[in-house]
Design a protein around this motif. Sequence first.
Motif, PDB file in Angstrom:
ATOM      1  N   LYS A 292       0.804  -1.221   0.000  1.00 38.62           N
ATOM      2  CA  LYS A 292       0.000   0.000   0.000  1.00 38.62           C
ATOM      3  C   LYS A 292       0.841   1.278   0.000  1.00 38.62           C
ATOM      4  CE  LYS A 292      -2.654   1.317   3.750  1.00 38.62           C
ATOM      5  NZ  LYS A 292      -3.806   1.252   4.680  1.00 38.62           N
ATOM      6  N   LEU A 293       1.749   1.393   0.962  1.00 43.44           N
ATOM      7  CA  LEU A 293       2.505   2.637   1.083  1.00 43.44           C
ATOM      8  C   LEU A 293       3.363   2.894  -0.153  1.00 43.44           C
ATOM      9  CD1 LEU A 293       3.340   5.031   3.003  1.00 43.44           C
ATOM     10  CD2 LEU A 293       5.393   3.683   3.442  1.00 43.44           C
ATOM     11  N   HIS A 294       4.102   1.867  -0.563  1.00 42.48           N
ATOM     12  CA  HIS A 294       4.977   2.038  -1.738  1.00 42.48           C
ATOM     13  C   HIS A 294       4.170   2.438  -2.970  1.00 42.48           C
ATOM     14  CE1 HIS A 294       8.153   0.468   0.708  1.00 42.48           C
ATOM     15  NE2 HIS A 294       9.000   0.337  -0.301  1.00 42.48           N
ATOM     16  N   HIS A 295       3.023   1.824  -3.131  1.00 42.10           N
ATOM     17  CA  HIS A 295       2.203   2.121  -4.307  1.00 42.10           C
ATOM     18  C   HIS A 295       1.734   3.576  -4.265  1.00 42.10           C
ATOM     19  CE1 HIS A 295      -0.214   1.387  -7.760  1.00 42.10           C
ATOM     20  NE2 HIS A 295      -1.374   1.461  -7.133  1.00 42.10           N
ATOM     21  N   LEU A 296       1.282   4.023  -3.098  1.00 43.14           N
ATOM     22  CA  LEU A 296       0.827   5.416  -2.978  1.00 43.14           C
ATOM     23  C   LEU A 296       1.963   6.389  -3.262  1.00 43.14           C
ATOM     24  CD1 LEU A 296      -1.403   5.177   0.235  1.00 43.14           C
ATOM     25  CD2 LEU A 296      -2.182   5.868  -2.051  1.00 43.14           C
ATOM     26  N   VAL A 297       3.119   6.117  -2.690  1.00 43.51           N
ATOM     27  CA  VAL A 297       4.247   7.053  -2.815  1.00 43.51           C
ATOM     28  C   VAL A 297       4.732   7.105  -4.265  1.00 43.51           C
ATOM     29  CG1 VAL A 297       6.669   7.415  -2.206  1.00 43.51           C
ATOM     30  CG2 VAL A 297       4.999   6.857  -0.418  1.00 43.51           C
ATOM     31  N   GLU A 298       4.870   5.954  -4.890  1.00 46.69           N
ATOM     32  CA  GLU A 298       5.446   5.964  -6.241  1.00 46.69           C
ATOM     33  C   GLU A 298       4.421   6.404  -7.280  1.00 46.69           C
ATOM     34  OE1 GLU A 298       7.885   2.345  -6.687  1.00 46.69           O
ATOM     35  OE2 GLU A 298       9.442   3.470  -5.591  1.00 46.69           O
ATOM     36  N   THR A 299       3.154   6.155  -7.009  1.00 46.30           N
ATOM     37  CA  THR A 299       2.122   6.675  -7.906  1.00 46.30           C
ATOM     38  C   THR A 299       2.092   8.209  -7.843  1.00 46.30           C
ATOM     39  OG1 THR A 299       0.847   4.670  -7.498  1.00 46.30           O
ATOM     40  CG2 THR A 299      -0.332   6.506  -8.501  1.00 46.30           C
ATOM     41  N   GLN A 391      15.165  15.802  11.903  1.00 49.75           N
ATOM     42  CA  GLN A 391      14.915  17.239  11.753  1.00 49.75           C
ATOM     43  C   GLN A 391      16.184  18.037  12.059  1.00 49.75           C
ATOM     44  OE1 GLN A 391      11.477  17.477  14.251  1.00 49.75           O
ATOM     45  NE2 GLN A 391      10.032  17.349  12.550  1.00 49.75           N
ATOM     46  N   GLU A 392      16.888  17.611  13.099  1.00 44.28           N
ATOM     47  CA  GLU A 392      18.146  18.298  13.428  1.00 44.28           C
ATOM     48  C   GLU A 392      19.159  18.174  12.290  1.00 44.28           C
ATOM     49  OE1 GLU A 392      19.393  16.748  17.244  1.00 44.28           O
ATOM     50  OE2 GLU A 392      17.583  17.592  18.180  1.00 44.28           O
ATOM     51  N   ALA A 393      19.097  17.046  11.578  1.00 43.01           N
ATOM     52  CA  ALA A 393      20.011  16.834  10.452  1.00 43.01           C
ATOM     53  C   ALA A 393      19.493  17.495   9.179  1.00 43.01           C
ATOM     54  CB  ALA A 393      20.214  15.335  10.229  1.00 43.01           C
ATOM     55  N   GLY A 394      18.355  18.170   9.273  1.00 42.47           N
ATOM     56  CA  GLY A 394      17.826  18.872   8.106  1.00 42.47           C
ATOM     57  C   GLY A 394      17.132  17.978   7.093  1.00 42.47           C
ATOM     58  N   LEU A 395      16.748  16.785   7.507  1.00 43.21           N
ATOM     59  CA  LEU A 395      16.033  15.874   6.601  1.00 43.21           C
ATOM     60  C   LEU A 395      14.533  15.934   6.863  1.00 43.21           C
ATOM     61  CD1 LEU A 395      17.917  12.467   6.323  1.00 43.21           C
ATOM     62  CD2 LEU A 395      16.880  13.737   4.441  1.00 43.21           C
ATOM     63  N   PRO A 396      13.741  16.303   5.859  1.00 44.03           N
ATOM     64  CA  PRO A 396      12.288  16.328   6.080  1.00 44.03           C
ATOM     65  C   PRO A 396      11.759  14.937   6.423  1.00 44.03           C
ATOM     66  CG  PRO A 396      12.878  17.376   3.988  1.00 44.03           C
ATOM     67  CD  PRO A 396      14.098  16.699   4.500  1.00 44.03           C
ATOM     68  N   VAL A 397      10.824  14.875   7.354  1.00 46.59           N
ATOM     69  CA  VAL A 397      10.243  13.597   7.791  1.00 46.59           C
ATOM     70  C   VAL A 397       8.732  13.671   7.735  1.00 46.59           C
ATOM     71  CG1 VAL A 397      10.285  11.794   9.538  1.00 46.59           C
ATOM     72  CG2 VAL A 397      12.026  13.567   9.564  1.00 46.59           C
ATOM     73  N   LEU A 398       8.132  12.619   7.264  1.00 42.60           N
ATOM     74  CA  LEU A 398       6.674  12.477   7.321  1.00 42.60           C
ATOM     75  C   LEU A 398       6.378  11.239   8.150  1.00 42.60           C
ATOM     76  CD1 LEU A 398       3.756  13.140   6.332  1.00 42.60           C
ATOM     77  CD2 LEU A 398       4.220  11.617   4.386  1.00 42.60           C
ATOM     78  N   ARG A 399       5.605  11.416   9.224  1.00 44.32           N
ATOM     79  CA  ARG A 399       5.242  10.250  10.038  1.00 44.32           C
ATOM     80  C   ARG A 399       3.872   9.750   9.623  1.00 44.32           C
ATOM     81  NH1 ARG A 399       6.717  10.216  16.284  1.00 44.32           N
ATOM     82  NH2 ARG A 399       5.966   8.099  15.918  1.00 44.32           N
ATOM     83  N   LEU A 400       3.808   8.469   9.316  1.00 47.75           N
ATOM     84  CA  LEU A 400       2.538   7.856   8.929  1.00 47.75           C
ATOM     85  C   LEU A 400       2.300   6.614   9.770  1.00 47.75           C
ATOM     86  CD1 LEU A 400       2.792   8.016   5.015  1.00 47.75           C
ATOM     87  CD2 LEU A 400       1.507   9.550   6.518  1.00 47.75           C
ATOM     88  N   GLU A 401       1.041   6.424  10.143  1.00 47.72           N
ATOM     89  CA  GLU A 401       0.657   5.194  10.819  1.00 47.72           C
ATOM     90  C   GLU A 401      -0.497   4.610  10.031  1.00 47.72           C
ATOM     91  OE1 GLU A 401       0.708   4.719  15.246  1.00 47.72           O
ATOM     92  OE2 GLU A 401      -1.441   4.473  14.956  1.00 47.72           O
ATOM     93  N   GLN A 411      -6.604   9.472   2.690  1.00 47.52           N
ATOM     94  CA  GLN A 411      -5.979  10.344   3.689  1.00 47.52           C
ATOM     95  C   GLN A 411      -4.455  10.273   3.593  1.00 47.52           C
ATOM     96  OE1 GLN A 411      -6.997   9.146   7.650  1.00 47.52           O
ATOM     97  NE2 GLN A 411      -5.795  10.815   8.566  1.00 47.52           N
ATOM     98  N   LEU A 412      -3.930   9.068   3.430  1.00 49.61           N
ATOM     99  CA  LEU A 412      -2.482   8.915   3.273  1.00 49.61           C
ATOM    100  C   LEU A 412      -2.002   9.642   2.024  1.00 49.61           C
ATOM    101  CD1 LEU A 412      -1.951   5.117   4.134  1.00 49.61           C
ATOM    102  CD2 LEU A 412      -1.298   7.079   5.541  1.00 49.61           C
ATOM    103  N   LYS A 413      -2.778   9.489   0.937  1.00 48.94           N
ATOM    104  CA  LYS A 413      -2.392  10.114  -0.336  1.00 48.94           C
ATOM    105  C   LYS A 413      -2.273  11.632  -0.164  1.00 48.94           C
ATOM    106  CE  LYS A 413      -3.703  10.533  -5.193  1.00 48.94           C
ATOM    107  NZ  LYS A 413      -3.191  11.910  -5.161  1.00 48.94           N
TER     108      LYS A 413
END
Lengths: 425, 425
Positions: A292-299, A391-401, A411-413
């Motif tokens: 699911k996650l990979h498909h949403l992200v790559e789509t 975040q301290e290293a300057g890398l954007p993060v998205l938290r998903l559950e 909603q994830l999309k």
Amino acid sequence: MSEAYREMWRALDMDLEKHDVFLGGLPGAFSEVFLQQENRPARMAYFDNALAEAHGGRIKEILDQKKAGRPVAGTFCVFVPEELIFAVDGISIGLCGGAQFTVPTGEQVLPRNLCPLIKSLMGFKLDRICPYFQAVDFLIGETTCDGKKKTWEILNEYVPTYVMELPQKKTEADLTLWEGEINRLKEEIERRSGQAITAEKLAAGIKKANARRAALARLYRARQADPAPISGKDALLISQLAFFDDPERFTAQVNSLCDELEERIARGEGVARKGAPRLLVTGTPMALPYWKLHHLVETAGAVIIAEETCTGTRYFAGQVAEDGLTVEEQVKNLARRLTAINCACFTPNKERVEDILRLAREAKADGVIYFSLQFCQPFSVEGRLVEKALQEAGLPVLRLESDYSEEDAAQLKTRIDAFLEMITA
Amino acid sequence: MSEAYREMWRALDMDLEKHDVFLGGLPGAFSEVFLQQENRPARMAYFDNALAEAHGGRIKEILDQKKAGRPVAGTFCVFVPEELIFAVDGISIGLCGGAQFTVPTGEQVLPRNLCPLIKSLMGFKLDRICPYFQAVDFLIGETTCDGKKKTWEILNEYVPTYVMELPQKKTEADLTLWEGEINRLKEEIERRSGQAITAEKLAAGIKKANARRAALARLYRARQADPAPISGKDALLISQLAFFDDPERFTAQVNSLCDELEERIARGEGVARKGAPRLLVTGTPMALPYWKLHHLVETAGAVIIAEETCTGTRYFAGQVAEDGLTVEEQVKNLARRLTAINCACFTPNKERVEDILRLAREAKADGVIYFSLQFCQPFSVEGRLVEKALQEAGLPVLRLESDYSEEDAAQLKTRIDAFLEMITA
């Protein structure tokens, strides 16, 4: 395919009707997620076929080998030393569950407030629709998390389940405990197989597992190229199949695919356009058939270039030293893998942050998705510390559950789209 | 009371305004739950007062002792050997959180899908409304469950948190690991207190903890009488106060109360009418000021005659042998408590079923309430096995899951009423 294998499934005491319903949904999902990708590496054909034959040809192969006296063990964790199973010429199958289909059945004996991976694997056994679960002689569980630790007690009512105690820290005392646990598993496997595990046999088992880990590490190095020569979805599928396929054949096929990928890289050819957002995924494992996650992200136009998960880098972390001359030395070498895999089950687990930062740097990640399966307490609590460090290293993060249902897909999309927009702005 | 202690609280860096709001709600709740009971034992007066002075007089006492050089440690689990703290004349406080008030703040740094006890304790620290949390020199956490294990990493950002690794099985290898952990804690306490722990001092520490356990066991034996000489609510309050009060004074007061209860028993006098349904509660701990379940059950006309919980029998299980002549022998004796406490964190944990059946028999229970705090995976998964075993033994069981909010009170009441009706039918 189904017709040719019905007799085999019946002999495995499977629920044929339910199994038909379960299998019926897969080709459509597979086609949508995988086959509609553009410019796939040609040698993915092997893995597509391995998936198609996962409940058919591969099971027949395992049953033939079982008839020839080879023990079949099911496992649920990258810490379980499959090398010991290989040493008695046994078959090791990774049985974590990745399907919503079996979750409701799992919930008949487990609390709803439990991670879907555990409920799914329990449901596969209760529903009798997983031929691997039906074919195994015994299971090897472990104490990595509360949910799994306590679930083995129930699963043991249905199929013999041996439990290894994985320590919760990485001190010398823990290494001693773990070494003892590996020795006890060795005795259990010797007892069940009727074979003594000699240094020669164990050396061969270690070589086999090391070769598979090396091939997967090579695949991960190939993904560091920009443009990425293979999609995250395809790489995930390969990782998932590592748990089911014959290890030697699988290793050869991964290496053959890597030959192709390395040629692509030399030509500057990729699956995503050069400059597509490159994301690292970190968190909980994604068991077959969870895409699911990979498909949403790559789509959505990004490409996933690494997974810091148990179906990703943690699976092949920690090559076992091959210099052990006695079984005792080899077991010590196996035990040391404990220190190389940075699972959230350990406390503290700061090395995982270092792993993520290193992977992100190596693979030139533009951002990180921190993904937890619902109710996975170790990874969800640890998420805060990882998020802060990134975040301290300057890398954007998205938290998903998320869980295995499709209910939150929209909603994830939305959240993924917003994250990609932020990264590429 | 508040005015006299404001300066002390300010010096502890407490949030006085929020603390006022928190304390403001307690007298009403206490009065409703406790003071309106009929025919309470007269010697509950001590415990009522101990609760009233929990944030006042007791804190002043602790701070005076701290000024005199006595170390103050916070703990969260009955496995942590307080004997070592007592050995350096230290103060040990049980800091599990039992209030909904602090849960939302805990959720700022912890996932919502986590047990309320953990979220509450974290919230008490973040909200700065618990004078005990503010007064401790350090905390001693453990690895009993995923939620706590990973929470210590976050809590350690706010107050030094030392973590003991509690094993997950009870084999000889586990006893060895645990013995090592107790030795390491001993060194930590010696380092922090600047005192060597001698056999003489540790013997005194063991005696002190044993005396408290013996007094609580005596209270439990008194509750086996029919009619019960004390309500479950009052017994629970006493257990909860055991974690905060001075151990020697507390022990003397529990024994004094038991004198009164034993006289009541001799006279055939009780708090509930003879023949009132007698219930055993088993499951997760109930930290101060969590009284919801007991209040609902006893208001419905039943009496709770035992708690197989960490704020019940598991708290005083496993007297430590007093025959150790050297520190090494004493540590071995402390380590053996591991085998006497049957927490769901162990796998397997069949002895817990035996404990429950024995307790139910001894206390002549008519039924059992299996109570889990929401998201407590060890106790909720284990519930199925316990429920099956109790049903096989012919003991009616009601399974309840709840949190610290009052939102489900009406629903719980309906289920409890139906259960009591079924039992008494």
